[in-house]
Design a protein around this motif. Sequence first.
Motif, short mmCIF file in Angstrom:
data_model
loop_
_atom_site.label_atom_id
_atom_site.label_comp_id
_atom_site.label_asym_id
_atom_site.label_seq_id
_atom_site.Cartn_x
_atom_site.Cartn_y
_atom_site.Cartn_z
N LEU A 135 -14.60 -11.43 -10.18
CA LEU A 135 -13.33 -10.81 -10.55
C LEU A 135 -13.06 -9.70 -9.56
CD1 LEU A 135 -10.91 -10.44 -12.47
CD2 LEU A 135 -12.35 -8.85 -13.79
N ASN A 136 -11.96 -9.83 -8.81
CA ASN A 136 -11.58 -8.84 -7.80
C ASN A 136 -10.24 -8.22 -8.17
OD1 ASN A 136 -13.83 -9.71 -6.45
ND2 ASN A 136 -12.71 -11.03 -5.04
N THR A 137 -10.17 -6.90 -8.21
CA THR A 137 -8.93 -6.21 -8.55
C THR A 137 -8.63 -5.13 -7.53
OG1 THR A 137 -10.07 -4.60 -9.96
CG2 THR A 137 -9.29 -6.62 -11.02
N VAL A 138 -7.35 -4.77 -7.43
CA VAL A 138 -6.94 -3.73 -6.50
C VAL A 138 -5.76 -2.97 -7.08
CG1 VAL A 138 -5.36 -5.26 -5.25
CG2 VAL A 138 -6.30 -3.24 -4.10
N ALA A 139 -5.68 -1.68 -6.77
CA ALA A 139 -4.52 -0.85 -7.09
C ALA A 139 -4.26 0.04 -5.89
CB ALA A 139 -4.77 -0.02 -8.33
N GLY A 140 -2.99 0.17 -5.48
CA GLY A 140 -2.70 0.94 -4.29
C GLY A 140 -1.30 1.50 -4.28
N VAL A 141 -1.05 2.34 -3.27
CA VAL A 141 0.27 2.94 -3.09
C VAL A 141 0.68 2.81 -1.63
CG1 VAL A 141 0.02 4.57 -5.00
CG2 VAL A 141 -0.71 5.23 -2.70
N THR A 142 2.00 2.79 -1.39
CA THR A 142 2.57 2.78 -0.05
C THR A 142 3.53 3.95 0.08
OG1 THR A 142 4.39 1.33 -0.73
CG2 THR A 142 2.40 0.28 0.14
N TRP A 143 3.69 4.43 1.31
CA TRP A 143 4.60 5.55 1.59
C TRP A 143 5.59 5.09 2.64
CZ3 TRP A 143 4.36 9.67 5.69
CH2 TRP A 143 5.30 10.69 5.44
N ASN A 144 6.86 5.03 2.28
CA ASN A 144 7.88 4.46 3.14
C ASN A 144 8.86 5.54 3.57
OD1 ASN A 144 9.46 2.44 4.41
ND2 ASN A 144 10.83 2.41 2.64
N ALA A 145 8.40 6.45 4.44
CA ALA A 145 9.26 7.57 4.83
C ALA A 145 9.22 7.86 6.32
CB ALA A 145 8.89 8.82 4.05
N ILE A 146 8.54 7.01 7.11
CA ILE A 146 8.45 7.24 8.55
C ILE A 146 9.52 6.43 9.26
CG2 ILE A 146 6.99 7.03 10.59
CD1 ILE A 146 4.57 7.31 8.81
N GLU A 147 10.43 7.10 9.97
CA GLU A 147 11.50 6.42 10.69
C GLU A 147 11.21 6.45 12.18
OE1 GLU A 147 13.94 4.72 9.54
OE2 GLU A 147 13.69 5.16 7.41
#
Length: 327
Positions: free
Chosen positions: A231-243
């Motif tokens: 059983l493999n699980t993942v939780a993550g975040v992304t940051w979308n602010a670089i132009e």
Amino acid sequence: MYHSVYKQSLFLNPALCHRLAGLILGFGVATQGWACACGCGVFDVGLPGLPVSGMNDQVSLQYSFMNQNWNHSGASGQAGALNPDKQIGTNFYTLYGQHMFNDNWGVEAMLPYWMRSFTTDTSGVPGQINPSPTTRSANISSLSDLRVMGMYTGFSKDKSSGLTFGLKLPTGPVNPAPLIDRDTAPGTGTTDLLLGYYSMGNFSANWGWFSQGTWRHALNHYQGYKPGDSLNTVAGVTWNAIETSTHIIPMIQVNALWRAPDQGGGDALYGNLNSGYTNVFLAPGALIDLSRHWQANTSIYLPLYRYANGDQLVPHWMVNAGITYLF
């Protein structure tokens, strides 16, 4: 003007969620079922790419590397002399293709290729120091087991959740070299059921989140061997602010992996006492939009917690990178 799509919500825009769903589902099982003491199934789930449009088809090549040279037993490192296996170095290349039939249903196929070097003491005994080791090495380069998956993404209009289902087929070799045990061979010889889910959302205009899980269960034994459930699980975040002219999206994820001990034939001499583990990794990385059709990704995996049954070789770190073409 493909960069303009990132000014919208990555997770709440339907077209973008559709694309992201495909990437998560596709790469999430690209290496499913690898049998290795380190927990290299860490690459089975996660987020190696983000969408740039509502395109439905893609081809990707993912590369992963690990060097298992650290003996681990229980929750701590142990003297290397207690483990007859000394080093397992592996380069993984996975070719992946995906096609969406409509907004809700799709199919994908994944074909891994292994380049593995294995060094062991053929006269050693796990848990005991051998004063006169007999060290031998083997190298293998081979295709691994093929994965074929279906996906359903129609739970919501924005495609923010979905399911995967399919099989790992026994196409890889199970005895590629005399020194290679069944739990380190490219193929398991078994047909495995794969079931997974994904979910994603938005904290704000610039911050997004995602989670995923995949369960694997072997449906049969082959030559007396059956790999343990995982059983493999993942939780993550992304940051979308670089132009910038090349759009870069930093990300970070936590991967948790559990694998049950194998059954029968895992180690030619000592059975399955040295199989099964629980691992947790922290994986910072980046998703890079190169053009309308090309995307790149890279991540490094750092261990936060490990528990290994018996004595097993683990890596100090692992890395994954890839390139994707969107049709």
